[in-house]
Design a protein around this motif. Structure first.
Motif, PDB file in Angstrom:
ATOM      1  N   ILE A  66       0.837  -1.725  -0.178  1.00  0.00           N
ATOM      2  CA  ILE A  66      -0.050   0.109   0.506  1.00  0.00           C
ATOM      3  C   ILE A  66       0.765   1.273   0.302  1.00  0.00           C
ATOM      4  N   GLY A  67       1.169   2.322  -1.470  1.00  0.00           N
ATOM      5  CA  GLY A  67       1.336   3.494  -0.739  1.00  0.00           C
ATOM      6  C   GLY A  67       3.303   3.013  -1.953  1.00  0.00           C
ATOM      7  N   CYS A  68       2.395   2.309  -2.648  1.00  0.00           N
ATOM      8  CA  CYS A  68       4.278   0.996  -3.015  1.00  0.00           C
ATOM      9  C   CYS A  68       5.144   3.002  -3.523  1.00  0.00           C
ATOM     10  N   GLY A  69       4.855   3.846  -3.763  1.00  0.00           N
ATOM     11  CA  GLY A  69       5.856   4.583  -4.593  1.00  0.00           C
ATOM     12  C   GLY A  69       6.498   4.370  -5.432  1.00  0.00           C
ATOM     13  N   PRO A  70       7.587   4.504  -5.457  1.00  0.00           N
ATOM     14  CA  PRO A  70       8.316   4.677  -6.835  1.00  0.00           C
ATOM     15  C   PRO A  70       8.873   2.622  -6.955  1.00  0.00           C
ATOM     16  N   GLY A  71       8.322   2.234  -6.128  1.00  0.00           N
ATOM     17  CA  GLY A  71       8.428   0.459  -6.479  1.00  0.00           C
ATOM     18  C   GLY A  71       8.691  -0.174  -6.085  1.00  0.00           C
ATOM     19  N   ILE A 105      -0.150  -0.825  -4.704  1.00  0.00           N
ATOM     20  CA  ILE A 105      -0.578   0.636  -5.424  1.00  0.00           C
ATOM     21  C   ILE A 105      -0.684   1.747  -4.806  1.00  0.00           C
ATOM     22  N   ASP A 106      -1.063   2.849  -5.956  1.00  0.00           N
ATOM     23  CA  ASP A 106      -0.848   3.999  -5.286  1.00  0.00           C
ATOM     24  C   ASP A 106      -1.516   5.722  -5.650  1.00  0.00           C
ATOM     25  N   LEU A 159      -1.519  -0.477  -9.361  1.00  0.00           N
ATOM     26  CA  LEU A 159      -2.220   0.034 -10.023  1.00  0.00           C
ATOM     27  C   LEU A 159      -2.091   1.390  -9.040  1.00  0.00           C
ATOM     28  N   HIS A 160      -3.203   2.033  -9.980  1.00  0.00           N
ATOM     29  CA  HIS A 160      -3.361   3.167  -9.908  1.00  0.00           C
ATOM     30  C   HIS A 160      -4.270   3.495  -8.826  1.00  0.00           C
ATOM     31  N   ARG A 161      -4.204   3.763  -7.654  1.00  0.00           N
ATOM     32  CA  ARG A 161      -5.787   3.024  -6.766  1.00  0.00           C
ATOM     33  C   ARG A 161      -5.025   3.581  -5.406  1.00  0.00           C
ATOM     34  N   SER A 162      -5.977   4.324  -4.582  1.00  0.00           N
ATOM     35  CA  SER A 162      -6.119   4.121  -3.021  1.00  0.00           C
ATOM     36  C   SER A 162      -6.398   3.465  -2.331  1.00  0.00           C
ATOM     37  N   VAL A 163      -5.993   3.169  -0.862  1.00  0.00           N
ATOM     38  CA  VAL A 163      -6.233   1.924  -0.945  1.00  0.00           C
ATOM     39  C   VAL A 163      -7.883   1.890  -0.127  1.00  0.00           C
TER      40      VAL A 163
END
Length: 279
Positions: free
Chosen positions: A79-84, A100-101, A118-122
């Motif tokens: 959750i909130g992976c940032g640059p991965g 997700i971020d 994925l471009h998502r909020s938790v």
């Protein structure tokens, strides 16, 4: 549980589930990720600054990160992976992992380095709800939304029964809820007011900083059990396991039905839109 490497070319876009998370989508944060470095801060309304370690986030997983990743079980949601960096490292080790971020720049960076995101909020609908083996809240992400209690409830929705939450906490014994804005350290233009110093991307949003004692206080009444606690390179971590399933209003009937599926029995249906469809 390790598994097949996910389809790393897949992505999706969705709106943030919380308006307060929008500042991470543009402005100083996106610029910092593109450049691979700061300065970048969370700035309280009283002017106090919390430095954000963009250089470390954009590097490969370090020894402290690996101390957390070695404890992961089953498919992993970051959750909130940032640059991965964490998702990419897990994928390289054969784990099924998804980041997700709310930042499109962060998702794009994750995909470029071999992760799945994925471009998502938790707080948006997410694939595999109720079936993730491990959820990660690293790099201060326990502060997302400024409500650790609510974030723990949402995390419980996402995990499989007996699933593991690995969180990085503040090195301080603190329990703080604040309004902050992203700030890149630029001076305001001549004659500009104090509020202009944080522009662009200067909208206020809620954030929390909590230490390990505070997280344990939030966890215990909500059926979480601490299973591990450690410090690596000065960074404190806490691993929590959900001891029983507590039904929350955000769970629908389909999620509840998934509660009986244990991590070793995840279906291998690949017909969905998610890069990890069916887990």
């Amino acid at each position: 549980m390790s598994g097949t490497v996910p389809d790393r070319g897949a992505t999706s876009t969705a709106g943030s589930g919380q308006e307060g998370l929008a500042p991470w989508s543009t402005g100083p944060y996106a610029d910092a990720l593109r450049n691979g470095h700061g300065p970048l801060f969370l700035r309280r309304t009283d002017g106090w600054l919390l430095p954000l370690d963009v250089e470390r986030w954009c590097a490969e997983a370090d020894a402290a990160d690996l101390s957390a990743l070695r404890r992961c079980e089953g498919p992993v949601l970051d959750i909130g992976c940032g640059p991965g960096r964490l998702v990419a490292e897990l994928a390289s080790r054969g784990h099924r992992a998804l980041g997700i971020d709310v930042s499109a720049a962060a998702v794009a960076h994750t995909l470029r380095i071999g992760g799945s995101a994925l471009h998502r909020s938790v707080f948006d609908p997410l694939p595999g709800e109720g079936r993730w083996g491990t959820v990660l809240l690293i790099d201060g992400n326990i502060g997302i939304g400024g409500d650790p209690h609510g974030l723990l409830l949402r995390t419980a929705d996402l995990l499989a029964p007996g699933g593991l939450l690995i969180a990085e906490t503040s090195p301080l014994d603190i329990d703080e809820r604040v309004q902050v804005r992203l700030y890149d350290g630029r001076l305001a233009p001549e004659g500009a007011g104090e509020e202009d110093r944080a522009a662009p991307g200067g909208e206020l949003f809620p954030w929390a900083r909590i230490g390990t004692p505070a997280l344990l206080r939030y966890a215990q009444p909500n059926a979480w059990r601490a299973v591990d606690q450690w410090v690596a390179d000065g960074r404190p971590f806490l691993a929590l396991r959900r001891t029983r399933r507590v039904r929350t209003p955000s769970q629908n009937a389909d999620t509840a039905n998934n509660d009986a599926v244990i991590s070793s029995q995840f279906p291998r249906n690949t017909s969905g839109e998610s890069p990890l469809a069916g887990l």
